[in-house]
Design a protein around this motif. Structure first.
Motif, PDB file in Angstrom:
ATOM      1  N   GLY A 239       0.834  -1.191   0.000  1.00 19.24           N
ATOM      2  CA  GLY A 239       0.000   0.000   0.000  1.00 19.24           C
ATOM      3  C   GLY A 239       0.869   1.240   0.000  1.00 19.24           C
ATOM      4  N   SER A 240       0.261   2.385  -0.314  1.00 18.72           N
ATOM      5  CA  SER A 240       1.005   3.642  -0.413  1.00 18.72           C
ATOM      6  C   SER A 240       0.221   4.781   0.212  1.00 18.72           C
ATOM      7  CB  SER A 240       1.290   3.991  -1.882  1.00 18.72           C
ATOM      8  OG  SER A 240       2.043   2.981  -2.517  1.00 18.72           O
ATOM      9  N   VAL A 241       0.945   5.656   0.908  1.00 13.00           N
ATOM     10  CA  VAL A 241       0.357   6.867   1.478  1.00 13.00           C
ATOM     11  C   VAL A 241       1.084   8.055   0.858  1.00 13.00           C
ATOM     12  CG1 VAL A 241      -0.177   8.161   3.562  1.00 13.00           C
ATOM     13  CG2 VAL A 241      -0.102   5.651   3.641  1.00 13.00           C
ATOM     14  N   ALA A 242       0.362   8.840   0.066  1.00 14.88           N
ATOM     15  CA  ALA A 242       0.935  10.010  -0.602  1.00 14.88           C
ATOM     16  C   ALA A 242       0.352  11.267   0.033  1.00 14.88           C
ATOM     17  CB  ALA A 242       0.639   9.978  -2.092  1.00 14.88           C
ATOM     18  N   TYR A 243       1.221  12.094   0.589  1.00 19.42           N
ATOM     19  CA  TYR A 243       0.792  13.322   1.255  1.00 19.42           C
ATOM     20  C   TYR A 243       0.964  14.517   0.317  1.00 19.42           C
ATOM     21  CZ  TYR A 243       1.426  10.627   5.625  1.00 19.42           C
ATOM     22  OH  TYR A 243       1.366   9.690   6.626  1.00 19.42           O
ATOM     23  N   SER A 244      -0.062  15.358   0.229  1.00 15.18           N
ATOM     24  CA  SER A 244       0.028  16.655  -0.460  1.00 15.18           C
ATOM     25  C   SER A 244       0.646  16.519  -1.847  1.00 15.18           C
ATOM     26  CB  SER A 244       0.853  17.634   0.388  1.00 15.18           C
ATOM     27  OG  SER A 244       0.347  17.728   1.697  1.00 15.18           O
ATOM     28  N   ALA A 245       0.192  15.538  -2.603  1.00 16.31           N
ATOM     29  CA  ALA A 245       0.786  15.233  -3.906  1.00 16.31           C
ATOM     30  C   ALA A 245       0.005  15.901  -5.024  1.00 16.31           C
ATOM     31  CB  ALA A 245       0.824  13.724  -4.119  1.00 16.31           C
ATOM     32  N   PRO A 246       0.599  16.863  -5.738  1.00 16.85           N
ATOM     33  CA  PRO A 246      -0.080  17.491  -6.880  1.00 16.85           C
ATOM     34  C   PRO A 246      -0.249  16.511  -8.031  1.00 16.85           C
ATOM     35  CG  PRO A 246       1.742  18.852  -6.077  1.00 16.85           C
ATOM     36  CD  PRO A 246       1.875  17.508  -5.428  1.00 16.85           C
ATOM     37  N   ASN A 247      -1.229  16.809  -8.886  1.00 11.98           N
ATOM     38  CA  ASN A 247      -1.502  15.959 -10.042  1.00 11.98           C
ATOM     39  C   ASN A 247      -1.844  16.857 -11.220  1.00 11.98           C
ATOM     40  OD1 ASN A 247      -2.073  13.695 -11.656  1.00 11.98           O
ATOM     41  ND2 ASN A 247      -4.225  13.724 -11.071  1.00 11.98           N
ATOM     42  N   ASN A 248      -0.822  17.458 -11.817  1.00 17.53           N
ATOM     43  CA  ASN A 248      -1.016  18.411 -12.898  1.00 17.53           C
ATOM     44  C   ASN A 248      -1.193  17.648 -14.211  1.00 17.53           C
ATOM     45  OD1 ASN A 248      -1.105  20.670 -14.498  1.00 17.53           O
ATOM     46  ND2 ASN A 248       0.753  21.583 -13.683  1.00 17.53           N
ATOM     47  N   VAL A 249      -2.423  17.217 -14.459  1.00 19.37           N
ATOM     48  CA  VAL A 249      -2.691  16.327 -15.588  1.00 19.37           C
ATOM     49  C   VAL A 249      -2.480  17.031 -16.922  1.00 19.37           C
ATOM     50  CG1 VAL A 249      -4.378  14.797 -16.656  1.00 19.37           C
ATOM     51  CG2 VAL A 249      -4.368  15.087 -14.179  1.00 19.37           C
ATOM     52  N   ASP A 250      -2.935  18.269 -17.022  1.00 17.96           N
ATOM     53  CA  ASP A 250      -2.839  19.026 -18.274  1.00 17.96           C
ATOM     54  C   ASP A 250      -2.169  20.360 -17.981  1.00 17.96           C
ATOM     55  OD1 ASP A 250      -3.085  20.343 -20.662  1.00 17.96           O
ATOM     56  OD2 ASP A 250      -5.242  20.046 -20.864  1.00 17.96           O
TER      57      ASP A 250
ATOM     58  N   THR B 263      -2.783  22.623   5.477  1.00 24.52           N
ATOM     59  CA  THR B 263      -1.815  23.160   4.532  1.00 24.52           C
ATOM     60  C   THR B 263      -1.032  22.022   3.889  1.00 24.52           C
ATOM     61  OG1 THR B 263      -0.126  23.411   6.251  1.00 24.52           O
ATOM     62  CG2 THR B 263      -1.619  25.273   5.897  1.00 24.52           C
ATOM     63  N   HIS B 264       0.152  22.339   3.375  1.00 25.77           N
ATOM     64  CA  HIS B 264       0.981  21.354   2.691  1.00 25.77           C
ATOM     65  C   HIS B 264       1.554  20.319   3.664  1.00 25.77           C
ATOM     66  CE1 HIS B 264       2.620  20.314  -1.161  1.00 25.77           C
ATOM     67  NE2 HIS B 264       3.881  20.385  -0.776  1.00 25.77           N
ATOM     68  N   SER B 265       1.457  20.576   4.939  1.00 23.42           N
ATOM     69  CA  SER B 265       1.971  19.646   5.952  1.00 23.42           C
ATOM     70  C   SER B 265       0.865  18.731   6.472  1.00 23.42           C
ATOM     71  CB  SER B 265       2.607  20.416   7.109  1.00 23.42           C
ATOM     72  OG  SER B 265       1.667  21.302   7.699  1.00 23.42           O
ATOM     73  N   ALA B 266      -0.073  18.355   5.610  1.00 19.12           N
ATOM     74  CA  ALA B 266      -1.162  17.460   6.005  1.00 19.12           C
ATOM     75  C   ALA B 266      -0.603  16.137   6.508  1.00 19.12           C
ATOM     76  CB  ALA B 266      -2.092  17.222   4.821  1.00 19.12           C
ATOM     77  N   ARG B 267      -1.230  15.620   7.553  1.00 18.11           N
ATOM     78  CA  ARG B 267      -0.830  14.347   8.129  1.00 18.11           C
ATOM     79  C   ARG B 267      -2.071  13.593   8.605  1.00 18.11           C
ATOM     80  NH1 ARG B 267       2.944  15.757   5.898  1.00 18.11           N
ATOM     81  NH2 ARG B 267       5.118  15.933   6.554  1.00 18.11           N
ATOM     82  N   ILE B 268      -1.959  12.298   8.730  1.00 18.19           N
ATOM     83  CA  ILE B 268      -3.059  11.504   9.273  1.00 18.19           C
ATOM     84  C   ILE B 268      -3.401  11.985  10.674  1.00 18.19           C
ATOM     85  CG2 ILE B 268      -3.658   9.191  10.116  1.00 18.19           C
ATOM     86  CD1 ILE B 268      -2.083   8.056   7.728  1.00 18.19           C
ATOM     87  N   ALA B 269      -2.387  12.328  11.456  1.00 23.62           N
ATOM     88  CA  ALA B 269      -2.614  12.765  12.836  1.00 23.62           C
ATOM     89  C   ALA B 269      -3.412  14.053  12.910  1.00 23.62           C
ATOM     90  CB  ALA B 269      -1.272  12.946  13.542  1.00 23.62           C
TER      91      ALA B 269
END
Length: 441
Positions: A191-202, A415-421
């Motif tokens: 499994g994978s946990v990706a934090y604050s990951a942008p997805n600039n598709v176009d 903010t960009h420092s999002a965490r599960i906690a």
């Protein structure tokens, strides 16, 4: 808020309510299988221990290198030593692969998944960053597929030592890197946990970023940011001289960007994005008024826009980052209309500003479209943790009907420092339970 499959995810958490926090694992349960870990690591082909550093009780900490081909399709063409770190807990524990996306720190730090799982952690330096660079460097070898192959090789090399389930994680560009690795090697980890990951598709259609910045926070705060930008540019003669003097005092300069004036303008233009990314609404009272002193304005910009990163000593280390933005990842736009009469350098925030002219930049739009399509149609066991007020994820990874056992979660006001906690308690418990289920804990 969990935007997708909240009912199922919370139900899983309720079923294991005792695991709502990062429950400590008894020491006796994690010591088994340790053996002579140094000897086991040294026996891995291509892996070299650079040094062992002091570690917290119950851990051992190593700085390593692993030989990687410069081009995985043609390993006969030479390679480089990729720098890694290993925080060893026990061979019977899960192992977290942390993809930094940049240069790796050789200090002992644990990611949130490694803490929640009380597991081992392997941290990777991205190819072309830090010391992990082929010489001579062929920039065509810096793409997401080659980097994914690096991470696949890391897991394959160390799986003989760490046989328990692997989890991958990363934040920001490292979170993107985590997803790209899964795209090309979906079965490498549980499994994978990706934090604050942008997805600039176009990258040709970036209105989502501008729309986000036009609505985030309060109108008063957004207006204050624009007023501060204008004041900074109106006083650029004095403030740029101060910026240049700062660089001179350190023997630094602005050869890459072009001049202190160009660097200053880029920093001013990027300031609102970086303000919302790192600080958010709570920091609005700190935005200086238009009539604030030169010192107050300059110090605020230096702190928010991180002025040192535009000078050569730091900027040259980020050439691979901007190269990736300009060839595959894409880049966010900035608002300029309210500053049009004060600007001197059109396009100064584009990746080309931060990449030497002798390095070609040709954007390849198919890469991000392919990854986005894979996440929506075939991705599984993916967890995206984003801050609701983070402009970096104005275009987030989204889940589709083909996404399996995957979740998109937002930290309210985060903010960009999002965490599960930092999630609401029920969502944090659900996310923790899912992560532990993936890892077989």
């Amino acid at each position: 808020m969990v935007r997708r499959r909240i009912g199922r995810l919370v139900a899983q958490a309720v079923a294991v309510a005792v695991l709502a926090g990062a429950a400590a694992v008894p020491a006796a349960a994690v010591e088994g299988g340790t053996g002579d870990i140094r000897a086991a690591i040294e026996a891995v082909p291509g892996l070299r221990i650079v040094e062992e550093k002091p570690a917290a009780p119950g851990f051992r900490f190593f700085v390593l290198t692993l030989h990687q081909p410069a081009d995985h399709h043609h390993p006969e063409r030479g390679g480089f030593e990729q720098r890694l770190t290993l925080l060893h807990r026990g061979t019977d524990r899960p192992t977290v692969l942390y993809t930094s996306g940049y240069e790796v720190s050789t200090s002992q730090n644990r990611t949130e998944p490694a803490e929640l799982l009380d597991g081992n952690q392997v941290s990777t330096e991205q190819r072309f960053f830090g010391t992990s660079r082929p010489e001579p460097a062929d920039w065509n070898d810096l793409d997401i597929e080659q980097a994914a192959a690096d991470h696949h090789h890391v897991i394959e090399a160390l799986r003989a030592v760490y046989r328990a389930p692997w989890i991958s994680t990363g934040g920001s560009k490292g979170g993107m890197t985590t997803v790209y690795h899964r795209r090309f090697y979906p079965q490498d980890v549980a499994g994978s946990v990706a934090y604050s990951a942008p997805n600039n598709v176009d990258d040709r259609e970036d209105s989502a970023y501008l729309d986000f910045l036009r609505t985030v926070g309060t109108p008063e705060c957004r207006s204050a940011l624009q007023a501060a930008q204008r004041a900074l540019l109106e006083r650029r003669t004095v403030l740029v001289a101060r910026y240049q003097a700062w660089a001179d005092s350190r023997g630094d300069g602005f050869r890459l960007v072009g001049s202190a004036d160009r660097a200053f303008e880029a920093a001013v233009l990027r300031a609102p994005f970086m303000f919302w990314q790192a600080q958010g609404q709570a920091a609005c009272p700190s935005v200086p008024a238009a009539d604030a002193s030169d010192d107050v304005l300059y110090d605020w910009l230096a702190r928010v826009a991180q002025l040192p990163v535009y000078a050569d000593a730091v900027a040259t280390g980020f050439i691979p980052y901007f190269y990736q933005l300009g060839t595959q990842l894409g880049y966010f736009p900035v608002e300029t209309a309210h500053l049009a009469d004060l600007l001197r350098y059109p396009g100064v925030t584009e990746p080309r500003t931060f990449v030497p002219r002798e390095i070609p930049l040709r954007y390849r739009p198919q890469a991000m479209r392919d990854v986005d399509r894979w996440v929506r149609t075939r991705g599984e066991r993916l967890m995206f943790v984003n801050g609701a007020a983070d402009p970096s994820v104005a275009e987030p990874f989204r889940l589709g009907n083909g996404s399996r056992d995957s979740y998109l979660i937002q930290v309210p006001g985060g903010t960009h420092s999002a965490r599960i906690a930092r999630l609401p308690a029920a969502d944090a418990a659900a996310a923790t339970a899912t992560l532990r289920r993936w890892a077989g804990v």
